[in-house]
Design an enzyme around this catalytic site. Structure first.
Site, PDB file in Angstrom:
ATOM      1  N   GLU A 156      46.566  35.808  43.522  1.00 57.43           N
ATOM      2  CA  GLU A 156      46.475  35.583  44.959  1.00 57.43           C
ATOM      3  C   GLU A 156      45.703  34.312  45.296  1.00 57.43           C
ATOM      4  O   GLU A 156      45.891  33.730  46.369  1.00 57.43           O
ATOM      5  CB  GLU A 156      45.817  36.783  45.658  1.00 57.43           C
ATOM      6  N   ILE A 215      48.452  39.414  46.553  1.00 54.14           N
ATOM      7  CA  ILE A 215      48.202  40.806  46.160  1.00 54.14           C
ATOM      8  C   ILE A 215      46.723  40.911  45.818  1.00 54.14           C
ATOM      9  O   ILE A 215      46.241  40.217  44.920  1.00 54.14           O
ATOM     10  CB  ILE A 215      49.055  41.200  44.941  1.00 54.14           C
ATOM     11  N   HIS A 216      46.011  41.767  46.518  1.00 55.12           N
ATOM     12  CA  HIS A 216      44.563  41.859  46.351  1.00 55.12           C
ATOM     13  C   HIS A 216      44.194  43.142  45.616  1.00 55.12           C
ATOM     14  O   HIS A 216      44.762  44.193  45.893  1.00 55.12           O
ATOM     15  CB  HIS A 216      43.886  41.846  47.733  1.00 55.12           C
ATOM     16  N   PRO A 217      43.245  43.105  44.662  1.00 56.17           N
ATOM     17  CA  PRO A 217      42.508  41.925  44.187  1.00 56.17           C
ATOM     18  C   PRO A 217      43.108  41.407  42.868  1.00 56.17           C
ATOM     19  O   PRO A 217      43.017  42.074  41.841  1.00 56.17           O
ATOM     20  CB  PRO A 217      41.108  42.480  43.964  1.00 56.17           C
TER      21      PRO A 217
END
Length: 427
Positions: free
Chosen positions: A407, A401-403
């Protein structure tokens, strides 16, 4: 207290994001402690109310075993009551150790429990000990603006991965906490100004002296079992007063078959509140619901709430190498920069992740370690995967999952054995 400390840094970071923040910000110790203490008192009261709602009788009394099936309870007025029981659970927990063999400690030092109930700011503080409680206490005191020194006899976070432990203490040192390593206190004396002169032996064997406002001892905890009469009724205990469990195939059963122990009082088990809660629930289901499930004391996740949090689940690198052999272990790792560090220009040199695996793509993940903001929140999720036997292939094939910092765990690709630079880059 940890949150209060973190908030101070976040407020300072606000300048970099355009907020009008004064150059000097200060914490009101009395107001902060009042809020914390009120919350703790509300928890205690809430537990009593819930016990009553569930028809559990609460006795504010000192209990001990009169015999294997009888509990003697004595209240504050000295009135005695005898209770007969089919089962008994020992869950008395522990208290901080004050090393009273050191002159002046019993008169002038406080424990890690006492710091939360101080009515006045502690001022210049010496924290003695290298445990997670010692480092957490020193961390929030430094963050709140107090001149704080940690005195440690040998190493910090002895039961944890030592690479990670060093990152935690390096971060603390870089942010104002002073460490006196390989030192031990000799005596504590109150001087004419009311300050505490601490004489100590340094790493070279020389005697040194320094004055502090507060001396906080965080050198371990002892089990509060001394007045329970456990040896008299046949309960086996270790040399520090903990109950030895694991009898007749039950993790929490003592040497007396109907007497059990949970929590910090149980020998060779993690001294963590969620562990005690889970063990107690499982025990209740075994005793009264016909269940057979035992507590799994392996792969217990935890977090050290130092200024740079350290979250971990599974084996340390040292333990993995000793257990499985160097040729059977692969360590994936990375130094990363949390997004919230970028604009304020915070030092991220101790923000680090490593995943310890059995070799091969389908090798099982044995340990996950992370230093960084909100490490506990991240490790909690990955601990579920660990409990399900996650492999390196499954972890590395997950989508990040960014940001987020989490991750970075699923983006790991550099191994220690490769010798390549583990700093995270854009490509």
């Amino acid at each position: 207290m940890h949150q209060a400390s973190l908030l101070g840094n976040l407020i300072r970071d606000g300048k970099s994001y355009g907020w009008d923040v004064p150059d000097s910000i200060n914490n009101d110790w009395e107001k902060m402690c009042g809020a914390v203490q009120s919350y703790i008192k509300s928890l205690n009261w809430g537990h009593r109310v819930q016990l009553k709602d569930k028809n559990v009788e609460y006795l504010n009394a000192l209990g001990s075993f009169a015999d294997q099936h009888t509990i003697r309870a004595i209240d504050s007025k000295g009135q005695e009551r005898l209770l007969s029981t089919k089962h008994a659970v020992i869950a008395v927990g522990g208290r901080p150790i004050l090393p009273t063999e050191i002159p002046g400690v019993s008169d002038h030092a406080i424990s890690s429990d006492d710091i939360f109930w101080m009515k006045k700011p502690p001022g210049k503080t010496l924290v003695v000990g290298g445990s997670y409680i010692a480092l957490e206490s020193a961390g929030f005191l430094s963050g709140l603006g107090f001149d704080t020194t940690v005195m440690v006899r040998s190493i910090c976070l002895r039961m944890f991965d030592q690479q990670m432990a060093n990152l935690v203490t390096d971060h603390m040192e870089n942010n104002g906490t002073r460490f006196l390593k390989e030192c031990k206190p000799l005596r504590v004396v109150k001087n004419a100004e009311g300050k505490l002169d601490v004489s100590y032996q340094d790493r070279n064997g020389n005697e040194e002296k320094e004055a502090f406002d507060t001396v906080l001892m965080a050198v371990g905890r002892y089990s509060v079992t001394g007045k329970l009469n456990l040896p008299d009724i046949g309960v086996s205990m270790d040399d520090v007063g903990k109950v030895i469990g694991g009898h007749e195939g039950d993790q929490e059963r003592s040497s007396v078959s109907h007497i059990y122990a949970i929590g910090d009082v149980l020998h060779a088990r993690p001294e963590l509140t969620p562990v005690a809660i889970k063990a107690g629930k499982l025990l209740a289901h075994r005793l009264f619901d016909g269940a057979q499930v035992q507590m799994n004391y392996d792969q217990v996740p935890t977090t050290v709430f130092t200024p740079l949090e350290y979250g971990v689940v599974g084996l340390s690198e040292e333990t993995a190498l000793a257990t499985h052999g160097e040729s059977n272990i692969e360590v994936y790792h990375a130094f990363y920069v949390p997004l919230e560090y970028v604009i304020p220009g915070r030092d991220a040199s101790q923000c680090y992740i490593k995943v310890i695996c059995q070799k091969g793509d389908d090798g099982r993940v044995l340990g996950i370690h992370l230093t960084g903001p909100n490490a506990g929140e991240i490790i909690q999720g990955f601990s579920v995967a660990m409990g399900c036997g996650v492999t390196w292939r499954q972890l590395s094939s997950s989508i990040g999952i960014h940001p987020t910092m989490a991750e970075e765990l699923v983006k790991l690709h550099i191994t220690k054995s490769s010798g390549l630079d583990p700093k995270v880059t854009g490509c």
